[in-house]
Design an enzyme around this catalytic site. Structure first.
Site, PDB file in Angstrom:
ATOM      1  N   GLY A  48       0.658  -1.367   0.026  1.00  0.00           N
ATOM      2  CA  GLY A  48      -0.084  -0.035   0.087  1.00  0.00           C
ATOM      3  C   GLY A  48       0.673   1.316  -0.057  1.00  0.00           C
ATOM      4  O   GLY A  48       1.697   1.676  -1.120  1.00  0.00           O
ATOM      5  N   PHE A  49       0.773   1.883   0.951  1.00  0.00           N
ATOM      6  CA  PHE A  49       1.748   3.229   1.081  1.00  0.00           C
ATOM      7  C   PHE A  49       1.100   4.256  -0.016  1.00  0.00           C
ATOM      8  O   PHE A  49       1.919   4.885  -0.563  1.00  0.00           O
ATOM      9  CB  PHE A  49       3.142   2.977   1.071  1.00  0.00           C
ATOM     10  CG  PHE A  49       3.623   2.102   2.482  1.00  0.00           C
ATOM     11  CD1 PHE A  49       4.163   2.687   3.627  1.00  0.00           C
ATOM     12  CD2 PHE A  49       3.750   0.692   2.100  1.00  0.00           C
ATOM     13  CE1 PHE A  49       4.485   2.055   4.736  1.00  0.00           C
ATOM     14  CE2 PHE A  49       4.437  -0.110   3.142  1.00  0.00           C
ATOM     15  CZ  PHE A  49       4.626   0.685   4.291  1.00  0.00           C
ATOM     16  N   HIS A  50      -0.098   4.398  -0.004  1.00  0.00           N
ATOM     17  CA  HIS A  50      -0.630   5.406  -0.924  1.00  0.00           C
ATOM     18  C   HIS A  50      -2.064   5.732  -0.665  1.00  0.00           C
ATOM     19  O   HIS A  50      -2.621   5.025   0.245  1.00  0.00           O
ATOM     20  CB  HIS A  50      -0.627   4.653  -2.356  1.00  0.00           C
ATOM     21  CG  HIS A  50      -1.493   3.623  -2.721  1.00  0.00           C
ATOM     22  ND1 HIS A  50      -0.760   2.276  -2.739  1.00  0.00           N
ATOM     23  CD2 HIS A  50      -2.663   3.687  -2.971  1.00  0.00           C
ATOM     24  CE1 HIS A  50      -1.666   1.426  -3.391  1.00  0.00           C
ATOM     25  NE2 HIS A  50      -2.857   1.962  -3.131  1.00  0.00           N
ATOM     26  N   ALA A  51      -2.492   6.900  -1.320  1.00  0.00           N
ATOM     27  CA  ALA A  51      -3.941   7.245  -1.157  1.00  0.00           C
ATOM     28  C   ALA A  51      -4.018   7.432  -2.641  1.00  0.00           C
ATOM     29  O   ALA A  51      -3.262   7.543  -3.798  1.00  0.00           O
ATOM     30  CB  ALA A  51      -4.048   8.462  -0.453  1.00  0.00           C
ATOM     31  N   HIS A  96      -3.273   4.356   2.965  1.00  0.00           N
ATOM     32  CA  HIS A  96      -3.495   2.919   3.607  1.00  0.00           C
ATOM     33  C   HIS A  96      -2.318   2.153   3.432  1.00  0.00           C
ATOM     34  O   HIS A  96      -1.783   2.182   2.563  1.00  0.00           O
ATOM     35  CB  HIS A  96      -4.756   2.118   3.256  1.00  0.00           C
ATOM     36  CG  HIS A  96      -4.877   2.085   1.595  1.00  0.00           C
ATOM     37  ND1 HIS A  96      -5.254   3.347   0.908  1.00  0.00           N
ATOM     38  CD2 HIS A  96      -4.691   1.148   0.847  1.00  0.00           C
ATOM     39  CE1 HIS A  96      -5.206   2.894  -0.468  1.00  0.00           C
ATOM     40  NE2 HIS A  96      -4.712   1.706  -0.620  1.00  0.00           N
TER      41      HIS A  96
END
Ligand code: TYD
Length: 134
Positions: A48-51, A96
């Site tokens: 993840g580590f993104h929006a 997230h």
């Protein structure tokens, strides 16, 4: 009012087992245009580590379990998905991070649009900047 939306799907169960049916705008709040699934994730791997700027998604852990850290730029909450009757709405502008994947985890994600790299914010500082300046 909870910041993050966890859905509880009705299980249609009988002596033959369990079944969950998902229908756009009935028990999931998005039109489904794309489905992808994540599996065979090493147990210590985080993803993840993104929006997303415009994309809305619903995640369902079909098997096993996974923790999803949700962050709207103000509040953070870790939600555990550990049953196919639970769905997590990942709305626009929600950073997230998925972690603690069980070795058997199969995470299904439904999305309301096709894949577009341009819809991702992958830099946390940029995400916070966009939230503060929205
Ligand atoms: P990414 O969304 O970064 O994965 P995660 O959030 O789980 O860490 O996607 C990983 C790779 O897969 C990236 O190169 C983009 C590609 N991808 C597609 O081609 N189509 C898709 O629908 C998705 C979700 C990813």
């Amino acid at each position: 009012m909870p910041r993050f939306r966890l859905l509880e799907f009705k299980e249609i169960g009988d002596e033959r087992g369990a079944l969950v049916a998902l229908e756009s705008y009935k028990n999931i709040p998005i039109e489904v245009k794309r489905v992808y699934y994540i599996y065979d994730t090493p147990v210590d791997q985080e993803r993840g580590f993104h929006a997303h700027i415009e994309l809305k998604q619903v995640a369902v852990c079909l098997k096993g379990s996974v923790d999803i850290l949700m962050d709207d730029g103000v509040f953070k909450e870790t939600i555990t998905l550990d049953h196919p009757s639970k769905g997590l709405v990942i709305d626009t502008m929600q950073w997230h991070v998925m972690s603690n994947f069980s070795s058997d985890c199969v995470l299904l994600v439904m999305a309301n649009d096709e894949f577009k790299e341009s819809d991702y914010i992958r830099d946390y500082a940029e995400f916070i900047y966009e939230v503060k300046n929205a």
